[in-house]
Every structure is written in C-alpha cells, then in structure tokens.
Design an enzyme around this catalytic site. Sequence first.
Site, short mmCIF file in Angstrom:
data_model
loop_
_atom_site.label_atom_id
_atom_site.label_comp_id
_atom_site.label_asym_id
_atom_site.label_seq_id
_atom_site.Cartn_x
_atom_site.Cartn_y
_atom_site.Cartn_z
N ASP A 1 -3.88 -17.83 0.54
CA ASP A 1 -4.96 -18.64 -0.12
C ASP A 1 -5.83 -19.57 0.66
O ASP A 1 -6.95 -19.84 0.38
CB ASP A 1 -4.39 -19.14 -1.41
N LYS B 1 2.33 -15.46 2.70
CA LYS B 1 2.30 -16.02 1.50
C LYS B 1 4.07 -16.27 1.34
O LYS B 1 4.60 -16.07 0.39
CB LYS B 1 2.22 -15.12 0.42
N ASP C 1 -12.71 -8.12 4.30
CA ASP C 1 -13.95 -8.22 3.77
C ASP C 1 -14.62 -9.54 3.62
O ASP C 1 -15.94 -9.49 3.67
CB ASP C 1 -14.13 -7.47 2.16
N TYR D 1 0.77 -1.22 0.06
CA TYR D 1 0.04 -0.11 -0.05
C TYR D 1 0.77 1.18 0.12
O TYR D 1 0.49 2.20 -0.66
CB TYR D 1 -0.84 -0.01 1.09
N ASP E 1 -6.72 -6.24 3.90
CA ASP E 1 -7.78 -5.71 3.30
C ASP E 1 -8.65 -6.83 2.63
O ASP E 1 -10.07 -6.71 2.99
CB ASP E 1 -7.21 -4.77 2.25
C1 IPM Z 1 -10.63 -0.59 3.59
C2 IPM Z 1 -10.72 -0.06 2.49
C3 IPM Z 1 -9.54 1.11 1.92
C4 IPM Z 1 -8.18 0.15 2.20
C5 IPM Z 1 -9.75 1.82 0.72
C6 IPM Z 1 -10.75 2.67 0.99
C7 IPM Z 1 -8.46 2.63 0.64
O1 IPM Z 1 -10.96 -0.92 1.58
O2 IPM Z 1 -10.53 0.18 4.62
O3 IPM Z 1 -10.48 -1.55 3.82
O4 IPM Z 1 -8.10 -0.49 0.91
O5 IPM Z 1 -7.68 -0.09 2.95
MG MG Z 2 -10.96 -2.76 2.22
#
Ligand code: IPM
Ligand code: MG
Length: 367
Positions: free
Chosen positions: A222, A190, A250, A135, A246
């Site tokens: 993975d 990884k 999710d 990042y 990240d």
């Molecule tokens: C998160 C989001 C952010 C990230 C974006 C909006 C930059 O996806 O907080 O997970 O990738 O960290």
């Molecule tokens: Mg995110």
Amino acid sequence: MKIAILPGDGIGTEIVAQAVRVLGALDLRFETETALVGGAAYDAHGHPLPEATLKLAQGADAVLFGAVGDWKYDKLERALRPEQAILGLRKSLGLFANFRPAICYEQLTHASSLKPELVAGLDILIIRELTGDIYFGQPRGRRESPDGAFAGAEEAFDTMRYSRPEIERIAHVAFQAARKRNKRLTSVDKANVLETFQFWKDVVTEVHAQYPDVALDHMYVDNAAMQLVKDPKKFDVIVTGNMFGDILSDEAAMLTGSIGMLPSASLNSAGKGLYEPSHGSAPDIAGKNLANPLATILSAAMMLRFSLNQPAAADRIESAVQRVLAQGLRTADIWSAGTTKVGTIEMGDAVVAALSAATAKTTITKG
Ligand code: IPM
Ligand code: MG
C-alpha cells in the site's frame, strides 16, 4: 532463430505486424511462424490456447506476443476466456520472471498525469514474479463455506502461496538486474498481514547476503502504491509477487504517460522468453490504424537482447524509436500540440525508415 508470432486480439494484430516489419528490416535471418491465440483462437478452434499454438511457442527460441481479450468473451466460462492463453503460456513455458520497465521518455514528459518534474527522467524496472502467488495457487473454487461467521453460505476462494525456491529464484533475478543498474532494490510485500509475504520478505533478506553491493529495502504494497505517485524517481528496481506486481506495474506504466510505449519480457530459467507490450488489446480502437506499435517494437528489441543474443540489433531498434520521437511523430495516445499525429502503419514506416537511415549513415562514415 525461430520466433513464434502470436498477435492475438484487438489491436494485437496491427501492432505485431509493425514489429515484424521492423524485425524484417534488420539484416538478420529469422524463421517466423504465426499462430492464433486468445479470442481469435477460441473463435477458430474453440480454445484460447490451442495445442498447436502451445507447441509452436514451446519449440521457438522466443515468442512475440500482441495482446488478448475482448468484452465479447466475458460471458465464457473462465477456462475458455482469452486471458487463459497468456496465463497458460506463462505457466507451461515456466516464464517466472517478468520485466516491466517504466520509462518516461523525454519527449513525452507532459503526457504524464503527474507534474513533469516528478517524472522527467523516470526509469524504473518492476520485476514481477509471474507463475506463482494467488494467480495459480491451489486450491481455488466455489463451495459452501465450511466454517466462520458465514458457514453454510456460498463462497469463493483462492490460495496465496509461495515456496522458498520460487522466491529465491526471482530474488536472484532481481538482485542481478539491480546490479546492472543503480544497485538499489525495493522488495514489495504485505508482511504486516500475510504469512506468504512475511516468508517472501525473510527469503529475499536471506538472498541479499549474496549481493552485499546492492542496497535492499522492503516496502508494504500500500505504501509502495502511494510512493509511486508521490515520488516515483526514488525507486530503481522493484521486485514483488504476481498479484502486487500486476497492480503496481499498471500504476507505474501509466505515470510515465506512455503506456503505449512500454515493452515487457517474461523469461524462464533457460533465458527463453515471451515479449509483449505492457498494454492490453484495446478492442475499442482495433482495426482503425490508431494503436501505438512502439511498445511492441520495443518488445521485439528486448527479445533480441534477452533471448536471441543480438544486443546490437536491439540498440538499433531503440535508437530508431528515439529518432522517430525526436522527429515529432506521435500516435494518438501520445500526441500533443506541436507534434505530428500518425497512424499505426505510418509509425511502423517511420521506424523502418529510421533504421535504414542509421545504416546508410554508418556506411558513409565507414567509406
Ligand atoms: C497483465 C495482465 C494479465 C495479468 C491478464 C490479462 C491475465 O493484466 O499481463 O498484467 O493479470 O497478468
Ligand atoms: Mg495487468
């Protein structure tokens, strides 16, 4: 206690407004100051993270953040896009430790896309390193490829890197968090392919020597993605890098069926933090009183616990949210047959009412 309020874009303003009401219903004194961030700040000031907003965040004890982003900014150069605001805040406040709990609420078990028995009672904590990795790694950019099979062609590149102290500090945070829970930590890497993550694995293993009471295991990313949908309850605390975190956070959030319910905290070494819902700005439902404010309300509870040293107030908010769910109130994202559909504001009303109901009860008991 000074709280910087940064509602941002899309549903950000609506959900943060409800969290601020809930904070106001506690018998605590806060100084709050609101500023624009993300696309809203770009529209007003030409930059997603204006100097004044950054100063406010730096000077506050904690930041309550809504969400940023809207498709209408996708064509802007990267430095001006709304997402740069959250990345800039993370970097400049040194918020390296991101806590993303994934909890399946009893009343919402059926909202998951997984079978209820796989997610009932799920309670895992993802700890994502937030200021390093690909990042932020330099160099990055576009150029003419200097070598390899495509030498001379246009290419883009990013750099994945982690230093020893960066890995050590997030490992300590993770072991300490695991110690307060079920004492099981999974480090996701990884290492079979990437030098950066072989190093990550080695350093986490070294730090483990200081936490013999915590069981550590290592998993390739993975496989971790697969195990999360196969048998999520086998995890307790997961620690991983920025990029993998990240993606996995999710995935974990969605399998609880309640991404609209999940808060997050991003902390620096001084315990100062930024608190935001795990979901995004959902511009498609913005301004329609449809968004679920509970993730933001629960983020405010995390703020009280982690940065403002008010654990009792945090407990009160969390119990109020439980009570509202038990009453059968649901925003559209978590609604199911037999429950009552309410809007963003009505959900805020209900949490505020549940808070005062709890206070009234305490008073009567004491009397
Ligand atoms: C998160 C989001 C952010 C990230 C974006 C909006 C930059 O996806 O907080 O997970 O990738 O960290
Ligand atoms: Mg995110």
